[in-house]
Design a protein around this motif. Sequence first.
Motif, PDB file in Angstrom:
ATOM      1  N   SER A  81      -0.667  -0.853  -1.498  1.00 59.14           N
ATOM      2  CA  SER A  81       0.199  -1.145  -2.449  1.00 59.14           C
ATOM      3  C   SER A  81      -0.025  -0.080  -3.795  1.00 59.14           C
ATOM      4  N   GLY A  82      -1.327   0.512  -3.670  1.00 61.85           N
ATOM      5  CA  GLY A  82      -1.392   1.436  -4.696  1.00 61.85           C
ATOM      6  C   GLY A  82      -1.561   0.705  -6.260  1.00 61.85           C
ATOM      7  N   VAL A  83      -1.534  -0.337  -6.414  1.00 61.10           N
ATOM      8  CA  VAL A  83      -1.509  -1.266  -7.612  1.00 61.10           C
ATOM      9  C   VAL A  83      -3.158  -1.041  -8.236  1.00 61.10           C
ATOM     10  N   PRO A 123      -0.664   5.739   2.185  1.00 67.68           N
ATOM     11  CA  PRO A 123      -0.834   4.461   1.980  1.00 67.68           C
ATOM     12  C   PRO A 123      -0.750   4.314   0.536  1.00 67.68           C
ATOM     13  N   TYR A 124      -0.778   5.382  -0.424  1.00 67.27           N
ATOM     14  CA  TYR A 124      -0.760   4.910  -1.881  1.00 67.27           C
ATOM     15  C   TYR A 124       0.728   5.405  -2.415  1.00 67.27           C
ATOM     16  N   THR A 125       1.346   4.431  -3.126  1.00 72.48           N
ATOM     17  CA  THR A 125       3.014   4.357  -3.362  1.00 72.48           C
ATOM     18  C   THR A 125       2.877   4.253  -4.844  1.00 72.48           C
ATOM     19  N   CYS A 126       3.740   5.151  -5.510  1.00 72.82           N
ATOM     20  CA  CYS A 126       3.857   4.879  -6.930  1.00 72.82           C
ATOM     21  C   CYS A 126       4.928   3.899  -7.174  1.00 72.82           C
ATOM     22  N   SER A 127       4.823   3.078  -8.176  1.00 70.99           N
ATOM     23  CA  SER A 127       5.212   1.659  -8.429  1.00 70.99           C
ATOM     24  C   SER A 127       6.700   2.235  -9.253  1.00 70.99           C
TER      25      SER A 127
END
Length: 253
Positions: free
Chosen positions: A110-112, A198-202
Amino acid sequence: MSDPETCRMKEDDAEPQTDLLEVIELKDIPNFITGKKTSQTEKNLSQKSARRARSTRFLPCAHCEKSFTRKGDLDRHLRVHTGEKPFTCVQCGKSFKLADGLKKHLRCHSGVRSFHCHECGKTFILPSHLKRHMIIHADFKPHLCSLCGKSFSRLDCLKKHQRTHSGARPHVCFECGNAFNSADTLKRHRRIHTGEKPYTCSDCGKSFTQSAHLKQHERVHTGQKPYYCSFCGRSFSTSRNLPAHMKKHRPDA
């Protein structure tokens, strides 16, 4: 006429007999304290609880000396011995022994980063990562390299550092043969072959192969510029821009 003494004896004897009758019949009359009569359902529940308490047995592990009172706890423990990992991430295929382990892992995709360091503002996906990071601010570095004297806050960092002296690169990519001194470095490298991000900007949905790249990108949205010039105070969003700027103040450096 009856003997008065005999009459008194009979009356005196009647008192304990009456008390005994009250005790015997007490279970069949409303409770004299609460005013309630014990229902049949309550009696059944009480008897069931008593049977459960009597039947409780420690469930032993067949592989070690540990024992458990609940079958679910025993089943989870057995995975330590069997290696079973029934909880699988649908995004990357990594498996875990416990559902909680999978839940924590999913945060990586989620990268959160909801855990913030109050000292420097750095953010982390897991609270354990933040706790490990806080050692840096405490300046506690108990792990010393015997070859160069450099110290580290974590043992794994010391071991990774020691490979720079030995040149050991035990982690090899089976796709291209490149070798790395740590499993984490190999894991990041593997994304070149798999295309995993796997790391996505929200904010905009853009994805990255490394968490550091995501963090750097997020500054585009937040406007954060954590790298400061000590001469003029100008700030930059990335560390690579600062050295080039510093040369303007010290061209001979």
